[in-house]
Structure formats: C-alpha cells, structure tokens
Design an enzyme around this catalytic site. Structure first.
Site, PDB file in Angstrom:
ATOM      1  N   HIS A  42      22.982  67.992  34.780  1.00  0.00           N
ATOM      2  CA  HIS A  42      22.189  68.089  36.005  1.00  0.00           C
ATOM      3  C   HIS A  42      22.990  68.913  37.012  1.00  0.00           C
ATOM      4  O   HIS A  42      24.170  68.647  37.230  1.00  0.00           O
ATOM      5  CB  HIS A  42      21.964  66.647  36.509  1.00  0.00           C
ATOM      6  N   HIS A  85      22.826  73.847  45.972  1.00  0.00           N
ATOM      7  CA  HIS A  85      22.327  72.481  45.873  1.00  0.00           C
ATOM      8  C   HIS A  85      21.670  72.091  47.181  1.00  0.00           C
ATOM      9  O   HIS A  85      22.353  71.941  48.181  1.00  0.00           O
ATOM     10  CB  HIS A  85      23.453  71.510  45.526  1.00  0.00           C
TER      11      HIS A  85
END
Ligand SMILES: *[C@@H]1O[C@H](CO)[C@@H](O)[C@H](O)[C@H]1NC(C)=O
Ligand SMILES: *[C@@H]1O[C@H](CO)[C@@H](O)[C@H](O)[C@H]1NC(C)=O
Ligand SMILES: *[C@@H]1O[C@H](CO)[C@@H](O)[C@H](O)[C@H]1NC(C)=O
Ligand SMILES: *[C@@H]1O[C@H](CO)[C@@H](O)[C@H](O)[C@H]1NC(C)=O
Ligand SMILES: *[C@@H]1O[C@H](CO)[C@@H](O)[C@H](O)[C@H]1NC(C)=O
Ligand SMILES: *[C@@H]1O[C@H](CO)[C@@H](O)[C@H](O)[C@H]1NC(C)=O
Length: 371
Positions: A42, A85
């Site tokens: 991830h 992110h």
C-alpha cells in the site's frame, strides 16, 4: 507451404519457448491471473518514517522480497506526475517516471514474474496523461493490454501466457480509465472490488466497499492495514498503527481476513495490500504461498521495523521536513472510545503535519485523509 506468420505463431506457442517457471513456481504457469493471490505494498512509494509514510523499504526491495502488487497515488505537479500521499506538500515521493524506471529495471531483469500496478488517480487526470511516464521509463513495453475494457473473471490470461508474451505488468486505475483512449490502463472497478480501508479495528470483513461490477465475479483486493485515527479540528486523520504492525502482518491476522473472504465469496483475495510489508519478515509471504498452494519462498525477507515509532519524536519543530511523529506517551493518552475508536487530538509533536494540513485548507471540515 506454411505461411510465415503461422510458422511464427506455432513457434511462439511451442513448449520450447513457453515459460516453465512462473512467479517462482512451475505449477503457477497454467494458473489464471484471477486465481492468484499476490501480496502488495500500500503506497509503495511512501517510504520513510514520517506520519504519512506507509513503507520502510523502497520498491526494488519490495519486489526482491516478493511484493507483486504496487499501489501508488498519482498527483499532477508542474514538472509532471508525482507520487504523493494525500498531497504533495505532505509527502512527495518524487516523479512517477523515476519510480516506474526503477520498476522497469526490475521487471526487465525478472521476465518470469507477473506484477500489478494499481494507480490511485487523485487529480482525475485523463488516462493519456500517464502515457509519457510509462513510455520514458521503459515500462510501456511490458504492460498487458486486454482485449476489452471489462475482462470476464474466468477470461483472465494465465501467468504463463503473460510471461510468454512479455506483458508481465498489469496496470489498473481506480477512476477515469478509458479503454478507447488507453487500453492498457484497466478500469479497476469494472474488474475488481476492494473491501474497506481506513480500518481502525481488526474485523477485516472482506465485504465489498468500492466496486463497479458484481463483486461475486470480480477480482478482489483487500486492504489489510490497520490505522489509528486522530481528530484535527474536525478532520479525521488516519495514520498507520505502527504499534500493532507485527500483529497485523502476521499469519493469524491475515487468516481472519482471508477466512472472511472465503465465507463471503468462496475464494481467496487476489491482492492483499500491507503497510510496512516487511515488519514481520517472511510471515505474510509464507502465508500467501500457502494460499497459492506452493512451497514457502526461499527468499529471506529481513524484518525492518517501521521507523518513527516510540520515542522518536524530533520535538517541536525546528525541522520543517515533515518529521512529525507520534510518541508512545501521547498516543496512550488518547484513550479509547469515541466515534473513531482510539481517537484523540493529534499529539503536539505532530506540528509539521498540522501545519501542512492547515496549509492545505483542511482544518475544520469533515475531510477524511487517507494516510
Ligand atoms: C497538470 O498541471 C499542469 C501544470 O500545473 C497544468 O497545466 C495541467 O492543466 C494540469 N492537468 C490537469 C489535467 O489538471
Ligand atoms: C467504504 O469505506 C469508507 C472508509 O472506511 C467508508 O467511509 C464508506 O462508508 C465505505 N463504503 C461502503 C459502501 O461500504
Ligand atoms: C483458486 O482456485 C482454488 C480452487 O478453486 C480456490 O480454492 C482458491 O480460492 C482460488 N484462489 C483465488 C485467489 O481465487
Ligand atoms: C516483528 O517481527 C520481527 C520478526 O518477524 C521481529 O524481528 C521484530 O522484533 C518484531 N517486532 C516487534 C516490535 O515485536
Ligand atoms: C521510550 O522512552 C521511555 C521513557 O524514557 C522508556 O521507558 C522506553 O523504554 C522507551 N522505549 C523505547 C522503545 O525506546
Ligand atoms: C516545545 O516547545 C515548547 C514551547 O515552546 C518548549 O517548552 C518545549 O521545551 C519544546 N520541546 C521540545 C522537545 O523541543
């Protein structure tokens, strides 16, 4: 007289040229892509010790250790697409092209390994915007191009045929894929469903959360990472639960998740995404080998603890490089209960994160950041 193209085709399909080892085992060459379980990272590019990092080792290590699914989040910047992110001001993993070039080096050196890239298209870029990064990185020549936008569950190719064709990289994108424009960027939710994310408890339900087709006949990707959640002026901030990482990345925890998938869907998941995939050494890799019915890999995955856990707070902020951390004392004082489980105020040490978020204009809303 045999036409030349038929001769070429028969040579290509002859056993002399067909792969005999696929993703590490002979028995997997005849296995359909849709009947494989792959372990994934991830936020593969988010490597480091800040609050927004989800991995401790970079993509080449990930692939060498046996990670076969790379989830990445793409953001549009002035000099090209970056892997960031939530926002590039929070965590900027650099140019997508550089990341893909690293992947290409590995893929070129490992032609008998099928891997998957799952793009989170954060800025709703058109699929054509991704062509140059794949072209210039060299990875373009390895991508699998399906015959149609939606691939029937049992029509996915075998690993052997992907390897024989040299198209060992299967690329999905969560939103805005368009088969007519870029056929090799496969629409994720027409072909695959995901279960819940931002999990703050260990239910690991495997129920479909995001899906665009019938989950019973779709590929299945499960999010096996546990978060803690903090409330920043009404904004929920999800951060990996580093304290629990070895439990999460253990065989018994994965088994709870996979058992739930078996109960609901009668089969194993195709992709299992982890945070800090190597915290617990070989454990998840051995477990996934069991699911695939092959011997445990001989790779020795060196256990690497997530950085930035206990006692690593760099304090109040002379450092502007997003080194915010959660200390064990402030974490335990957040208590339990409340709508978010282990909710509480972000520790004061997290000032850089706070500043970044306020800079993003996210305070005061009900925005949920997927960290
Ligand atoms: C991406 O960013 C560039 C430069 O800032 C901009 O010109 C372009 O319009 C953006 N593309 C999209 C689809 O937002
Ligand atoms: C999917 O998961 C998100 C995040 O946990 C949650 O907010 C949302 O309600 C879920 N949606 C469905 C359809 O389960
Ligand atoms: C592959 O097929 C076997 C046999 O039907 C099944 O037990 C297993 O769950 C399948 N795995 C996946 C990932 O679909
Ligand atoms: C996590 O597991 C690895 C071995 O798999 C071990 O080396 C490490 O000490 C464990 N970390 C914690 C905090 O228990
Ligand atoms: C963190 O600091 C506390 C207090 O100084 C100490 O008792 C504890 O052992 C430290 N933990 C680690 C993992 O270093
Ligand atoms: C943080 O800032 C406060 C107030 O400026 C100061 O009293 C404290 O010593 C600082 N802590 C650290 C670890 O620098």
């Amino acid at each position: 007289m045999i036409p030349l193209f038929l001769l070429a085709a028969s040579l290509l399909s002859s056993s002399a040229l067909a792969a005999t080892t696929c993703n590490g085992d002979d028995s997997l060459c005849d296995r359909s892509y849709s009947n494989m379980t792959f372990l994934g990272a991830h936020d593969s590019y988010a490597v480091g010790t800040s609050l927004a990092d989800d991995q401790s080792s970079g993509v080449t290590d990930q692939l060498n250790d046996g990670i076969r699914t790379l989830q990445i989040q793409a953001h549009n910047m002035s000099d090209g697409i970056h892997l960031c992110h939530s926002a590039c001001s929070l965590l900027d993993g650099g140019l997508m092209e550089s990341y893909l070039a690293e992947v290409n080096t590995w893929v070129s050196a490992n032609p008998n390994e099928v891997i998957t890239i799952v793009i989170v298209n954060s800025d709703s870029l058109p699929p054509t915007a991704y062509e140059s990064a794949f072209q210039s990185s060299g990875l373009q020549s390895h991508v699998y191009s399906p015959p149609s936008a939606a691939i029937a569950f049992n029509a996915w190719p075998t690993l052997g045929s992907l390897i024989d064709a040299g198209t060992t990289v299967v690329v999905f994108m969560n939103y805005d894929a368009d088969f007519n424009q870029v056929p090799w960027i496969i629409d994720e939710f027409s072909n695959m469903f995901e279960d819940s994310y931002n999990d703050v408890d260990t239910t690991w339900s495997c129920a479909a959360n995001r899906s665009g087709s019938n989950p019973a006949s779709s590929l299945m990707m499960v999010n096996h990472f546990l978060d803690v959640v903090y409330d920043l002026a009404g904004t929920a901030i999800y951060i990996p639960d580093k304290d629990a990482i070895n439990t999460t990345n253990s065989e018994s925890s994965l088994e709870i998740h996979v058992d739930n998938c078996m109960t609901l869907w009668g089969r194993h998941p195709n992709h299992i995404l982890l945070d800090f995939y190597n915290s617990n050494g070989n454990a998840p890799f051995d477990y996934v080998a069991q699911l695939n019915g092959v011997p445990a890999p001989t790779t020795n995955v060196q256990a690497v603890a997530p950085g930035g856990g206990e006692n690593s707070s760099s304090g109040n902020g002379t450092d502007s490089s997003n080194q915010a951390q959660i200390s064990s004392s402030s974490r335990s004082s957040t208590g339990s209960g409340g709508a978010y489980g282990r909710a509480g105020m972000l520790p004061t040490e997290s000032w850089t994160l706070t500043v970044s978020l306020i800079g993003m204009g996210l305070g005061g809303g009900v925005v949920s950041l997927w960290l």
